[in-house]
Design an enzyme around this catalytic site. Structure first.
Site, short mmCIF file in Angstrom:
data_model
loop_
_atom_site.label_atom_id
_atom_site.label_comp_id
_atom_site.label_asym_id
_atom_site.label_seq_id
_atom_site.Cartn_x
_atom_site.Cartn_y
_atom_site.Cartn_z
N TYR A 20 5.36 -22.78 11.97
CA TYR A 20 4.00 -22.38 11.61
C TYR A 20 3.50 -21.29 12.57
O TYR A 20 2.90 -20.30 12.15
CB TYR A 20 3.04 -23.59 11.64
CG TYR A 20 1.60 -23.17 11.58
CD1 TYR A 20 1.11 -22.52 10.44
CD2 TYR A 20 0.75 -23.34 12.66
CE1 TYR A 20 -0.21 -22.08 10.38
CE2 TYR A 20 -0.56 -22.90 12.61
CZ TYR A 20 -1.03 -22.26 11.47
OH TYR A 20 -2.33 -21.80 11.43
N PRO A 73 -7.90 -15.78 18.38
CA PRO A 73 -8.09 -17.07 17.69
C PRO A 73 -6.81 -17.55 17.02
O PRO A 73 -6.19 -16.81 16.27
CB PRO A 73 -9.16 -16.76 16.63
CG PRO A 73 -9.04 -15.29 16.39
CD PRO A 73 -8.61 -14.69 17.70
N GLN A 128 -14.64 -17.34 16.07
CA GLN A 128 -14.05 -16.61 14.93
C GLN A 128 -14.42 -17.33 13.64
O GLN A 128 -14.30 -18.54 13.52
CB GLN A 128 -12.53 -16.53 15.09
CG GLN A 128 -11.82 -15.87 13.93
CD GLN A 128 -11.43 -16.85 12.84
OE1 GLN A 128 -11.22 -18.04 13.12
NE2 GLN A 128 -11.36 -16.39 11.61
N HIS A 248 -3.24 -9.64 11.83
CA HIS A 248 -3.18 -11.11 11.81
C HIS A 248 -1.80 -11.60 12.27
O HIS A 248 -1.28 -12.60 11.80
CB HIS A 248 -3.48 -11.62 10.39
CG HIS A 248 -4.22 -12.93 10.34
ND1 HIS A 248 -5.50 -13.05 9.88
CD2 HIS A 248 -3.83 -14.19 10.66
CE1 HIS A 248 -5.87 -14.32 9.92
NE2 HIS A 248 -4.87 -15.03 10.39
N GLY A 280 -1.58 -8.24 18.38
CA GLY A 280 -0.33 -8.18 17.61
C GLY A 280 0.80 -7.62 18.44
O GLY A 280 0.85 -6.42 18.71
N GLY A 281 1.69 -8.49 18.89
CA GLY A 281 2.90 -8.04 19.55
C GLY A 281 2.79 -7.81 21.04
O GLY A 281 3.75 -7.37 21.67
N ILE A 282 1.63 -8.12 21.64
CA ILE A 282 1.49 -7.96 23.10
C ILE A 282 2.30 -9.07 23.78
O ILE A 282 2.02 -10.25 23.61
CB ILE A 282 0.01 -8.08 23.52
CG1 ILE A 282 -0.85 -6.98 22.88
CG2 ILE A 282 -0.12 -8.11 25.04
CD1 ILE A 282 -0.74 -5.62 23.50
C1 LIG Z 1 -0.52 -19.98 14.73
C2 LIG Z 1 -1.51 -18.89 14.49
C3 LIG Z 1 -2.74 -19.22 13.95
C4 LIG Z 1 -3.69 -18.21 13.74
N1 LIG Z 1 -4.92 -18.56 13.29
C5 LIG Z 1 -5.87 -17.60 13.13
C6 LIG Z 1 -7.17 -17.94 12.72
O1 LIG Z 1 -7.50 -19.10 12.48
N2 LIG Z 1 -8.07 -16.93 12.57
C7 LIG Z 1 -7.74 -15.62 12.81
O2 LIG Z 1 -8.59 -14.73 12.68
N3 LIG Z 1 -6.51 -15.28 13.23
C8 LIG Z 1 -5.58 -16.23 13.39
N4 LIG Z 1 -4.34 -15.87 13.83
C9 LIG Z 1 -4.04 -14.46 14.18
C10 LIG Z 1 -4.34 -14.18 15.65
O3 LIG Z 1 -5.70 -14.21 15.92
C11 LIG Z 1 -3.82 -12.80 16.07
O4 LIG Z 1 -4.31 -11.82 15.19
C12 LIG Z 1 -2.30 -12.71 16.13
O5 LIG Z 1 -1.72 -13.94 16.51
C13 LIG Z 1 -1.89 -11.61 17.08
O6 LIG Z 1 -0.52 -11.47 17.14
P1 LIG Z 1 0.42 -12.12 18.28
O7 LIG Z 1 0.63 -13.55 17.86
O8 LIG Z 1 1.64 -11.30 18.17
O9 LIG Z 1 -0.28 -11.99 19.60
C14 LIG Z 1 -3.37 -16.86 14.02
C15 LIG Z 1 -2.11 -16.54 14.56
C16 LIG Z 1 -1.18 -17.54 14.79
C17 LIG Z 1 0.15 -17.17 15.39
C1 LIG Z 2 -5.67 -22.15 8.83
C2 LIG Z 2 -5.35 -20.69 8.74
C3 LIG Z 2 -6.42 -19.99 7.98
C4 LIG Z 2 -5.19 -20.12 10.12
C5 LIG Z 2 -4.65 -18.71 10.13
O1 LIG Z 2 -5.38 -17.77 10.09
C6 LIG Z 2 -3.22 -18.48 10.27
O2 LIG Z 2 -2.45 -19.45 10.27
O3 LIG Z 2 -2.83 -17.31 10.38
#
Ligand SMILES: Cc1cc2nc3c(=O)[nH]c(=O)nc-3n(C[C@H](O)[C@H](O)[C@H](O)COP(=O)(O)O)c2cc1C
Ligand SMILES: CC(C)CC(=O)C(=O)O
Length: 355
Positions: A20, A73, A128, A248, A280-282
């Site tokens: 996940y 988040p 968020q 995302h 993203g990707g840091i």
């Molecule tokens: C497990 C997981 C859950 C996430 N849930 C949310 C979320 O609920 N809301 C949101 O805006 N972004 C969500 N994101 C995206 C992160 O905020 C972010 O944009 C992203 O993880 C950045 O990339 P990185 O994982 O490479 O740092 C989620 C990312 C992951 C990996």
């Molecule tokens: C429950 C999801 C909406 C969380 C999310 O943004 C994600 O998993 O990327």
């Protein structure tokens, strides 16, 4: 060092939960592309202009922080470690980083802010939010965040529909298991009585809804999930307090560019009117430096913080943040910088290209 934490997270987590977090949409090209993009950039240092004492502080909406690294988040922390969002909040507060908690947290926002306050006198927690097509639901969430003491809102705009996470579909992971809930949704109008993941997403949302949100609250609102420079301009014109360049983490569209490749054009469009953030990707301090040189005021980390949490709870998140910030400060020194703004656009080149 972080590699070891990430490996520990993989070993600790239930494979379905690991998937996940690690996974993304489609063939996960964007997940790989976000990290891979940083490998194509190189930093061009300046010399004989540095300082023993460096100042990496940054002014962000509702928060001045000592370093330009924010915890992005991410959903469902209690599923990934028993300490859950409280552990993440304590870690971020203790390291002086902004924590973005949110709609999909498995701990209520008031409890997240309380945990942050246990760890530091002046923590910064942002909330968020996924805009709900029913205005009163969005408003109820906003009031919860305000009452809890969040200092800014982050509205995610890249999710008109749920992303199709290939691994989750394969694993049948489509909802939280019994005993876990998106606590901030509990008891809201229209939410099911058990408060399970009724995360709102709607393709009919528009800039008008953003306008309504901005009227609903006096908190600064950052817009997360912008890739097109024209959208960055509209967001600023509507009154956004910040723009977050993000795809995302490759979990929505699998056909978009790497987030960092979208940053220069967005930064040009915003032209310093509000802070631009990038996630993203840091994965290392030099990635932070590249993002700042390309126009970001700060960066967000999603998966690295989650791996830290899964591996070692609060201590793991702290280790991730401390390592990234320390590596960033070291990179700044190597680049001849004294402060973040010394990282200029002309100090980033594409590897293999002359300028
Ligand atoms: C497990 C997981 C859950 C996430 N849930 C949310 C979320 O609920 N809301 C949101 O805006 N972004 C969500 N994101 C995206 C992160 O905020 C972010 O944009 C992203 O993880 C950045 O990339 P990185 O994982 O490479 O740092 C989620 C990312 C992951 C990996
Ligand atoms: C429950 C999801 C909406 C969380 C999310 O943004 C994600 O998993 O990327």
């Amino acid at each position: 060092m972080l590699r070891a934490l990430y490996d520990a997270a993989r070993k600790t987590l239930d494979p379905v939960h690991y998937d996940y977090v690690a996974g993304g949409a489609g063939e996960e090209r964007v997940v790989a592309g976000n990290e891979g993009a940083f490998d194509r950039y190189a930093l061009l240092p300046r010399v004989l202009c540095g300082s023993e004492v460096r100042d990496t502080a940054v002014d962000l909406p509702g928060a001045r922080r000592a370093a330009p690294v924010v915890v992005a988040p991410t959903a469902f922390h209690r599923l990934l470690h028993p300490g859950g969002e409280r552990a993440t909040a304590r870690a971020a507060a203790a390291e002086g980083a902004v924590l973005v908690t949110g709609t999909a947290a498995t701990t209520a926002v008031a409890d997240v802010v309380a945990a942050a306050r246990e760890a530091a006198a002046d923590p910064a927690v942002w909330f968020q939010l996924y805009l709900h097509p029913r205005r009163e639901v969005t408003e109820a969430l906003v009031r919860r965040a305000e009452r809890a003491g969040c200092t800014a809102l982050v509205v995610t705009v890249d999710s008109p529909v749920f992303g199709r996470h290939t691994r989750d579909l394969r694993n049948g992971f489509t909802d939280l298991p019994p005993g876990y809930a998106a606590e901030n949704m509990r008891g809201l109008p229209g939410a099911p009585p058990d408060g399970l993941t009724d995360i709102p997403m709607s393709p009919s949302l528009s800039w008008r809804d953003l306008g309504e949100l901005l009227h609903m609250t006096s908190l600064p609102v950052l817009v997360k999930g912008v890739l097109h420079p024209a959208d960055a301009t509209v967001a600023v014109e509507h009154g956004a307090a910040g723009v977050i360049v993000s795809n995302h983490g490759g979990r929505q569209s699998d056909a978009v560019p790497a987030a960092v490749d979208c940053l220069p054009a967005v930064a040009r469009a915003v032209a310093g009117r509000v802070p631009v953030l990038l996630d993203g990707g840091i994965r290392r301090g030099s990635d932070v430096a590249v993002a700042l040189a390309l126009g970001a005021a700060a960066v967000g980390v999603g998966r690295p913080a989650v791996w830290g949490l899964a591996a070692e709870g609060e201590a793991g998140v702290r280790a991730v943040l401390r390592t990234l910030c320390d590596e960033y400060d070291h990179t700044l020194a190597l680049c001849g910088g004294r402060r973040n703004t010394d990282l200029a656009r002309d100090m980033v080149v594409r590897k293999g290209e002359t300028w």
